[in-house]
Design a protein around this motif. Sequence first.
Motif, PDB file in Angstrom:
ATOM      1  N   THR A  52       0.818  -1.207   0.000  1.00 46.90           N
ATOM      2  CA  THR A  52       0.000   0.000   0.000  1.00 46.90           C
ATOM      3  C   THR A  52       0.857   1.264   0.000  1.00 46.90           C
ATOM      4  O   THR A  52       0.579   2.206  -0.742  1.00 46.90           O
ATOM      5  CB  THR A  52      -0.908   0.012   1.248  1.00 46.90           C
ATOM      6  N   LEU A  53       1.900   1.247   0.800  1.00 49.26           N
ATOM      7  CA  LEU A  53       2.776   2.425   0.858  1.00 49.26           C
ATOM      8  C   LEU A  53       3.453   2.639  -0.492  1.00 49.26           C
ATOM      9  O   LEU A  53       3.556   3.763  -0.979  1.00 49.26           O
ATOM     10  CB  LEU A  53       3.826   2.258   1.962  1.00 49.26           C
ATOM     11  N   LEU A  54       3.862   1.548  -1.114  1.00 48.54           N
ATOM     12  CA  LEU A  54       4.499   1.678  -2.426  1.00 48.54           C
ATOM     13  C   LEU A  54       3.510   2.219  -3.447  1.00 48.54           C
ATOM     14  O   LEU A  54       3.847   3.067  -4.269  1.00 48.54           O
ATOM     15  CB  LEU A  54       5.070   0.324  -2.881  1.00 48.54           C
ATOM     16  N   MET A  55       2.258   1.748  -3.351  1.00 45.57           N
ATOM     17  CA  MET A  55       1.241   2.230  -4.293  1.00 45.57           C
ATOM     18  C   MET A  55       0.899   3.696  -4.068  1.00 45.57           C
ATOM     19  O   MET A  55       0.508   4.404  -4.991  1.00 45.57           O
ATOM     20  CB  MET A  55      -0.017   1.374  -4.213  1.00 45.57           C
ATOM     21  N   ALA A  56       1.060   4.149  -2.828  1.00 46.52           N
ATOM     22  CA  ALA A  56       0.804   5.573  -2.536  1.00 46.52           C
ATOM     23  C   ALA A  56       2.031   6.424  -2.856  1.00 46.52           C
ATOM     24  O   ALA A  56       2.112   7.583  -2.473  1.00 46.52           O
ATOM     25  CB  ALA A  56       0.407   5.744  -1.075  1.00 46.52           C
ATOM     26  N   ASP A  57       3.000   5.828  -3.549  1.00 42.02           N
ATOM     27  CA  ASP A  57       4.212   6.522  -3.985  1.00 42.02           C
ATOM     28  C   ASP A  57       5.109   7.015  -2.863  1.00 42.02           C
ATOM     29  O   ASP A  57       5.835   7.990  -3.012  1.00 42.02           O
ATOM     30  CB  ASP A  57       3.879   7.665  -4.944  1.00 42.02           C
ATOM     31  N   VAL A  58       5.058   6.290  -1.747  1.00 41.45           N
ATOM     32  CA  VAL A  58       5.995   6.590  -0.662  1.00 41.45           C
ATOM     33  C   VAL A  58       7.424   6.240  -1.103  1.00 41.45           C
ATOM     34  O   VAL A  58       8.391   6.837  -0.624  1.00 41.45           O
ATOM     35  CB  VAL A  58       5.581   5.818   0.619  1.00 41.45           C
ATOM     36  N   GLY A  59       7.525   5.311  -2.038  1.00 46.52           N
ATOM     37  CA  GLY A  59       8.843   4.958  -2.573  1.00 46.52           C
ATOM     38  C   GLY A  59       9.515   3.870  -1.749  1.00 46.52           C
ATOM     39  O   GLY A  59       9.201   3.669  -0.580  1.00 46.52           O
ATOM     40  N   VAL A  60      10.442   3.172  -2.382  1.00 44.82           N
ATOM     41  CA  VAL A  60      11.072   2.014  -1.759  1.00 44.82           C
ATOM     42  C   VAL A  60      11.826   2.405  -0.487  1.00 44.82           C
ATOM     43  O   VAL A  60      11.692   1.773   0.557  1.00 44.82           O
ATOM     44  CB  VAL A  60      12.054   1.343  -2.758  1.00 44.82           C
ATOM     45  N   GLU A  61      12.595   3.456  -0.581  1.00 48.31           N
ATOM     46  CA  GLU A  61      13.461   3.841   0.536  1.00 48.31           C
ATOM     47  C   GLU A  61      12.646   4.238   1.769  1.00 48.31           C
ATOM     48  O   GLU A  61      12.875   3.728   2.877  1.00 48.31           O
ATOM     49  CB  GLU A  61      14.361   5.003   0.072  1.00 48.31           C
ATOM     50  N   ALA A  62      11.688   5.140   1.566  1.00 49.63           N
ATOM     51  CA  ALA A  62      10.900   5.626   2.706  1.00 49.63           C
ATOM     52  C   ALA A  62       9.980   4.528   3.243  1.00 49.63           C
ATOM     53  O   ALA A  62       9.731   4.446   4.449  1.00 49.63           O
ATOM     54  CB  ALA A  62      10.092   6.856   2.307  1.00 49.63           C
ATOM     55  N   THR A  63       9.481   3.659   2.340  1.00 44.44           N
ATOM     56  CA  THR A  63       8.636   2.547   2.777  1.00 44.44           C
ATOM     57  C   THR A  63       9.435   1.630   3.698  1.00 44.44           C
ATOM     58  O   THR A  63       8.965   1.219   4.772  1.00 44.44           O
ATOM     59  CB  THR A  63       8.115   1.744   1.564  1.00 44.44           C
ATOM     60  N   GLN A  64      10.670   1.326   3.291  1.00 41.61           N
ATOM     61  CA  GLN A  64      11.532   0.479   4.103  1.00 41.61           C
ATOM     62  C   GLN A  64      11.761   1.109   5.480  1.00 41.61           C
ATOM     63  O   GLN A  64      11.670   0.439   6.508  1.00 41.61           O
ATOM     64  CB  GLN A  64      12.880   0.292   3.375  1.00 41.61           C
ATOM     65  N   TYR A  65      11.995   2.403   5.464  1.00 38.69           N
ATOM     66  CA  TYR A  65      12.227   3.121   6.723  1.00 38.69           C
ATOM     67  C   TYR A  65      10.997   3.024   7.633  1.00 38.69           C
ATOM     68  O   TYR A  65      11.103   2.683   8.814  1.00 38.69           O
ATOM     69  CB  TYR A  65      12.567   4.588   6.419  1.00 38.69           C
ATOM     70  N   LEU A  66       9.830   3.300   7.066  1.00 35.35           N
ATOM     71  CA  LEU A  66       8.602   3.282   7.880  1.00 35.35           C
ATOM     72  C   LEU A  66       8.353   1.876   8.438  1.00 35.35           C
ATOM     73  O   LEU A  66       8.000   1.710   9.604  1.00 35.35           O
ATOM     74  CB  LEU A  66       7.400   3.753   7.045  1.00 35.35           C
ATOM     75  N   LEU A  67       8.544   0.855   7.583  1.00 36.85           N
ATOM     76  CA  LEU A  67       8.295  -0.519   8.032  1.00 36.85           C
ATOM     77  C   LEU A  67       9.304  -0.952   9.097  1.00 36.85           C
ATOM     78  O   LEU A  67       8.935  -1.603  10.068  1.00 36.85           O
ATOM     79  CB  LEU A  67       8.343  -1.484   6.842  1.00 36.85           C
ATOM     80  N   ASP A  68      10.564  -0.564   8.908  1.00 38.30           N
ATOM     81  CA  ASP A  68      11.579  -0.901   9.914  1.00 38.30           C
ATOM     82  C   ASP A  68      11.216  -0.300  11.267  1.00 38.30           C
ATOM     83  O   ASP A  68      11.312  -0.966  12.303  1.00 38.30           O
ATOM     84  CB  ASP A  68      12.965  -0.407   9.478  1.00 38.30           C
ATOM     85  N   GLU A  69      10.810   0.955  11.237  1.00 35.63           N
ATOM     86  CA  GLU A  69      10.434   1.631  12.487  1.00 35.63           C
ATOM     87  C   GLU A  69       9.230   0.930  13.131  1.00 35.63           C
ATOM     88  O   GLU A  69       9.181   0.737  14.339  1.00 35.63           O
ATOM     89  CB  GLU A  69      10.083   3.099  12.218  1.00 35.63           C
ATOM     90  N   LEU A  70       8.260   0.561  12.259  1.00 32.91           N
ATOM     91  CA  LEU A  70       7.060  -0.111  12.768  1.00 32.91           C
ATOM     92  C   LEU A  70       7.397  -1.478  13.347  1.00 32.91           C
ATOM     93  O   LEU A  70       6.923  -1.842  14.426  1.00 32.91           O
ATOM     94  CB  LEU A  70       6.053  -0.316  11.630  1.00 32.91           C
ATOM     95  N   LYS A  71       8.225  -2.225  12.623  1.00 29.40           N
ATOM     96  CA  LYS A  71       8.588  -3.571  13.083  1.00 29.40           C
ATOM     97  C   LYS A  71       9.337  -3.484  14.406  1.00 29.40           C
ATOM     98  O   LYS A  71       9.159  -4.325  15.292  1.00 29.40           O
ATOM     99  CB  LYS A  71       9.442  -4.290  12.038  1.00 29.40           C
TER     100      LYS A  71
END
Length: 313
Positions: A52-71
């Motif tokens: 979903t984040l990728l589809m909302a154009d958050v982009g690979v880098e920022a998506t990874q960052y957000l998911l890492d923080e969440l995890k």
Amino acid sequence: MFGFLKKSESPAGARPSWSERLKAGLSRTRAQLGGLFGRRIDEEMLEELETTLLMADVGVEATQYLLDELKAAVGRGKLETGEQLQRALGDILLKLLAPLEQPLDVSAHRPFIIMIAGVNGSGKTTSIGKLAKHFQAQGKSVLLAAGDTFRAAAREQLAVWGERNGIAVIAQESGDAAAVIYDAVNAARARGVDVVLADTAGRLPTQLHLMEEIAKVRRVIAKAEPTAPHEVLLVLDANIGQNALAQVKAFDAAIGVTGLVVTKLDGTAKGGVIAAIARQQPKPLRFIGVGEGIDDLQPFSAREFVDALFGKA
Ligand SMILES: Nc1nc2c(ncn2[C@@H]2O[C@H](COP(=O)(O)OP(=O)(O)OP(=O)(O)O)[C@@H](O)[C@H]2O)c(=O)[nH]1
Ligand SMILES: [Mg+2]
């Protein structure tokens, strides 16, 4: 016409507030994120969130960052329900976007010279019209410079905005953008104007001769006023998604971008691009646009933006 339609759509007859319009504008991005969080957290939910984040154009880098923080937060055992996960994501996003919130203060110079750049159709001229009103509302006098000497109707378009706001527009028959803006800076100084908004023609970063031309415009402004331009605004259409990163980079290299305007956040599902910008090409995000109306451009607030994405409907 649009103003009339919008008004008539509103049940109370009043125009919806900025936060309502922002929320409505971001509804497509918001819709992608909604519906994910209505259950207990599991691996699948995080995978869906990534998509979903990728589809909302958050982009690979920022998506990874957000998911890492969440995890990391999940790992600390802090999060159990989808609702908690959503709130945590909102907090992480807020932390990521907060540094972009740097409102433009035009009181440091008089005249305060703002140069506006961007690709074709990104919303430069419309944003100038809206910004003129914004600064006038702060009690500032404003002058417009018709620096788009390429497109046939550009001068007229700016003249309409000038008329609408009751302000002068400096234009020339000549095809030299630098000369027009040079004149405008001098006129502003002579007239004691507070803010100059200088339009420029749309151009693609790949059109190297045009990038060189806009670099020259910048140099000529500095000849008219050594401390200027005081702000170089790059206008980005949110619909371009990840391409925004390349545009920031290219325009920054050519003219030294000091602030961003992101337009057309209404009706796009790509509002997440702001998170990508925050991670990869951070620049002060001065204003965001959610429509064609004169009040549809406002200073960026990270809190408002995150609330519009995740807050209660
Ligand atoms: N929906 C929506 N439309 C917008 C917004 N900002 C600008 N537009 C529209 O986008 C179109 C292009 O806007 P302009 O301001 O002419 O764009 P420009 O960058 O000056 O274009 P060029 O001078 O041709 O490079 C117009 O139809 C605007 O009304 C916005 O925030 N939302
Ligand atoms: Mg224009």
